[in-house]
Design an enzyme around this catalytic site. Structure first.
Site, PDB file in Angstrom:
ATOM      1  N   SER A  54       0.832  -1.197   0.000  1.00 18.45           N
ATOM      2  CA  SER A  54       0.000   0.000   0.000  1.00 18.45           C
ATOM      3  C   SER A  54       0.874   1.258   0.000  1.00 18.45           C
ATOM      4  CB  SER A  54      -0.969  -0.044   1.192  1.00 18.45           C
ATOM      5  OG  SER A  54      -2.039   0.858   1.003  1.00 18.45           O
ATOM      6  N   ASP A 114     -10.015  -4.829  -4.703  1.00 21.93           N
ATOM      7  CA  ASP A 114      -9.304  -3.737  -4.044  1.00 21.93           C
ATOM      8  C   ASP A 114      -9.473  -2.478  -4.877  1.00 21.93           C
ATOM      9  OD1 ASP A 114      -7.481  -2.005  -2.865  1.00 21.93           O
ATOM     10  OD2 ASP A 114      -5.725  -3.250  -3.244  1.00 21.93           O
ATOM     11  N   HIS A 120      -7.713  -5.598  -0.242  1.00 22.79           N
ATOM     12  CA  HIS A 120      -6.558  -4.838   0.209  1.00 22.79           C
ATOM     13  C   HIS A 120      -6.085  -5.366   1.570  1.00 22.79           C
ATOM     14  CE1 HIS A 120      -4.124  -1.204  -0.319  1.00 22.79           C
ATOM     15  NE2 HIS A 120      -4.207  -1.001   0.982  1.00 22.79           N
TER      16      HIS A 120
END
Length: 329
Positions: free
Chosen positions: A165, A261, A291
């Site tokens: 991320s 995601d 995610h």
């Protein structure tokens, strides 16, 4: 493919807990509260950290005179066998939450499986430290790792960068920055796991998965509002690497994506951008995943499968660098 049934059950529980007030919405919390919530959830969702021969606290000097906490994970002690290659790792959390502890299981798993040393970096968080502080911390950590690998008993000639991320964003930035600065260590691989790369929330995957799939668009925008100073920051390639003028010559990339995601489409867009610039890139999209699934080893076996593949990619690349070095001698 539909959402993985175990993740669907988890998200149903999260929705009920949120609706009944038992679980707070992260973007309704203060940053300090959100950090505690994130770390607590990490412990519940992931497996315990792997047992390793060497786990050491480190501190890294930053350009403004402050020091950044870091942690070294290695599967064997210093001096046992050849010096280990290095993965410099940056955690997720929207530049606002996340910690060394939240990613202890992930980092220790990669150290054990590759095998390699992992240096996990606790770059400074927003809103106390706005953009581009995290970028500067990442750059300083990369330079420090190159300068200090030998003193730590590690092989700084085989150094990869990676993260999930926001940590993936920083890793992509490092690959671009290192290409343009010969004084920096040159990463041999960039591992980008469901990284934020476009800086927008208007892609098809955002529209499809931006609500009810763990990472909501409202939370993403909250993270961005904590981190960015003003509107021009959002167009800066150090925040949105897709906006970089040129991607040629950066390190090969291993890109991990989750189908369900909001960030999935920008990951594919970045892979296309790299491939179009002649960069070697491999994409692994995991069907039915959301995610942060890499840190859900208690929920889905796919987390372990993905870590195995990342470790395999790291090991293969480290071996290739060793062979290239031997051929050059």
């Amino acid at each position: 493919m539909p959402l993985h049934p175990d993740l669907e059950a988890l998200l149903d529980m999260v929705e009920i807990a949120t609706a009944t007030g038992k679980r707070p919405v992260i973007h309704a919390l203060t940053p300090a509260q959100a950090r505690r919530e994130f770390d607590d959830a990490s412990t519940a969702l992931d497996l315990p950290p792997a047992t390793l021969a060497r786990v050491e606290p480190l501190t890294i000097p930053a350009r403004d005179g402050q020091r950044i906490d870091a942690r070294l994970y290695a599967p064997r002690l210093r001096g046992e066998g050849e010096p280990l290659p290095v993965l410099l790792h940056f955690h997720s959390g929207g530049f606002t939450v996340g910690s060394l502890d939240s990613h202890a299981a992930l980092c220790s798993a990669l150290a054990a499986r590759t095998p390699c040393a992992v240096i996990s970096v606790a770059y400074r968080l927003a809103p106390e430290h706005k953009f581009p502080t995290a970028v500067h911390d990442a750059l300083d950590a990369l330079a420090w790792a190159g300068d200090n690998a030998a003193a730590l008993g590690l092989d700084g000639t085989r150094l990869a960068v990676g993260g999930d991320s926001a940590g993936g964003t920083l890793s992509a930035v490092l690959a671009l920055a290192a290409r343009d600065d010969a004084a920096l260590p040159q990463p041999c691989l960039q591992v980008l796991c469901y990284a934020g790369l476009g800086g927008t929330t208007d892609t098809a995957s955002h529209q499809r998965y931006g609500q009810g799939h763990l990472l909501d668009t409202d939370t993403i925008e909250w993270f961005y509002s904590q981190y960015l100073r003003d509107a021009p920051d959002r167009a800066d390639w150090r925040f949105a690497p897709l906006r970089a003028a040129d991607h040629a010559g950066v390190a090969p990339a291993w890109i991990v994506l989750a189908e369900c995601d909001p960030l999935c489409d920008e990951g594919h867009a970045y892979a296309r951008k790299l491939a179009g610039a002649g960069v070697q890139v491999t994409v692994r999209e995991y069907p039915g995943m959301v995610h942060e699934f890499l840190r859900m080893g208690n929920i889905v076996a796919e987390a372990g499968h993905a870590l195995d593949e990342i470790a395999g990619a790291l090991a293969q690349r480290f071996e290739a660098v060793s062979a290239e070095t031997a051929d050059a001698q």
